[in-house]
Design a protein around this motif. Structure first.
Motif, mmCIF file in Angstrom:
data_model
loop_
_atom_site.group_PDB
_atom_site.id
_atom_site.type_symbol
_atom_site.label_atom_id
_atom_site.label_comp_id
_atom_site.label_asym_id
_atom_site.label_seq_id
_atom_site.Cartn_x
_atom_site.Cartn_y
_atom_site.Cartn_z
ATOM 1 N N CYS A 235 -19.514 -16.230 -57.876
ATOM 2 C CA CYS A 235 -19.258 -17.669 -57.782
ATOM 3 C C CYS A 235 -19.479 -18.298 -59.151
ATOM 4 O O CYS A 235 -20.527 -18.894 -59.435
ATOM 5 N N LEU B 3 -25.694 -16.802 -57.412
ATOM 6 C CA LEU B 3 -24.283 -17.155 -57.255
ATOM 7 C C LEU B 3 -23.418 -16.458 -58.300
ATOM 8 O O LEU B 3 -22.289 -16.038 -58.005
ATOM 9 N N LEU C 185 -22.769 -17.400 -47.809
ATOM 10 C CA LEU C 185 -23.621 -17.338 -48.995
ATOM 11 C C LEU C 185 -25.097 -17.291 -48.627
ATOM 12 O O LEU C 185 -25.891 -16.593 -49.273
#
Length: 285
Positions: A109, A104, A27
């Motif tokens: 995510c 994200l 990430l």
């Protein structure tokens, strides 16, 4: 040093973020350049009198911003918690979370589609079907003093801390995961009154058999719900006339005001030299 230790603890313990160190590193590699480009674009877009790279540097770099955001999203911790970990101000963490969350979400995510508990009744039904034990507690949040002349100004004063605050009731499971958080009420509202206003007694009596652990502020709910709310027992004191102390069930001794000692049972002499009666614990002699 503090930020490095906090980052190592967060990345090393998978239970904190729910992600492994490899996933967090991935990430950082994918979202780090995107965050940097957007930050530079915001600096260039607004009128400036100094160069883009001038001024103070970030104390909370992206490698720290990402774990702080993950901890906030997973555990619902306030912004003060990661701010204390990384040694920065709360407003810095607030801005960091606002910048990292869109990155994200773009990567995919997002919060997994699953159980959603929106009301107190849904929480009770979920606990009854899963057989879990619930923990109930109220948290106090300090607020600014209400404006002068406001009618309900005194309602926000906490009798415990003597400060202006609001209180919210939080329900969690035994693993510490937050299930439900109620709207905030003025600090003068007691714990048990807030629970009754929300209809907790009605939901427990009419709902499935669940067990809720609570502190001494909810002691009366145990009898009203048939023992479904488990609270600490009342402390009972036993008086001891011989020692002049008062002992509780826990064994701690406290002095009794105006206690009668054994030496007071004898007679004493008055100023005139004549013996005078003395009042003992059993009565007058």
């Amino acid at each position: 040093m503090v930020a490095t230790a906090a980052r190592a603890a967060i990345i090393g313990d998978r239970r904190i973020t729910g992600l492994s160190a490899e996933v967090i590193a991935e990430l950082v590699v994918e979202s780090g350049p995107l965050w940097h480009d957007r930050h530079q674009a915001r600096l260039v877009a607004r009128p400036r009198k100094r160069a883009v790279e001038a001024g103070a540097k970030h104390r909370l770099v992206f490698v720290d911003r990402l774990p702080a955001t993950l901890v906030h999203l997973r555990h619902g911790a306030t912004h003060d918690v990661p701010a204390c970990w990384f040694g920065v101000d709360r407003s810095t963490v607030t801005r960091a979370i606002g910048e990292v969350r869109p990155l994200l979400a773009e990567r995919g995510c997002t919060i997994s589609q699953g159980l959603r508990l929106r009301t107190l009744a849904e929480v009770i039904d979920h606990l009854g079907s899963s057989g879990q034990t619930e923990i109930i507690e109220r948290t106090e949040i300090h607020v600014r003093r209400p404006t002068v002349g406001r009618k309900d100004q005194d309602k926000y004063i906490s009798e415990k801390n003597k400060q202006n605050a609001v209180k919210a009731m939080v329900l969690t499971d035994t693993e510490g995961r937050m299930l439900f958080c109620t709207p905030a009420e003025p600090a003068s509202c007691t714990d048990i009154t807030h629970a009754r206003q929300l209809g907790l007694v009605k939901h427990l009596v009419a709902g499935p058999a669940v067990e809720i652990l609570a502190d001494a502020g909810y002691q009366a709910l145990g009898a009203q719900t048939g023992g479904r709310v488990v609270t600490p027992p009342h402390r009972k004191f036993k008086k001891s006339h011989r020692t002049g102390t008062r002992r509780s069930t826990s064994g701690s001794a406290r002095p009794i005001p105006h206690a009668v000692s054994e030496s007071s049972t004898g007679s004493h002499t008055s100023r005139t030299g004549e013996a005078s009666p003395v009042t003992s614990a059993a009565g007058s002699i």
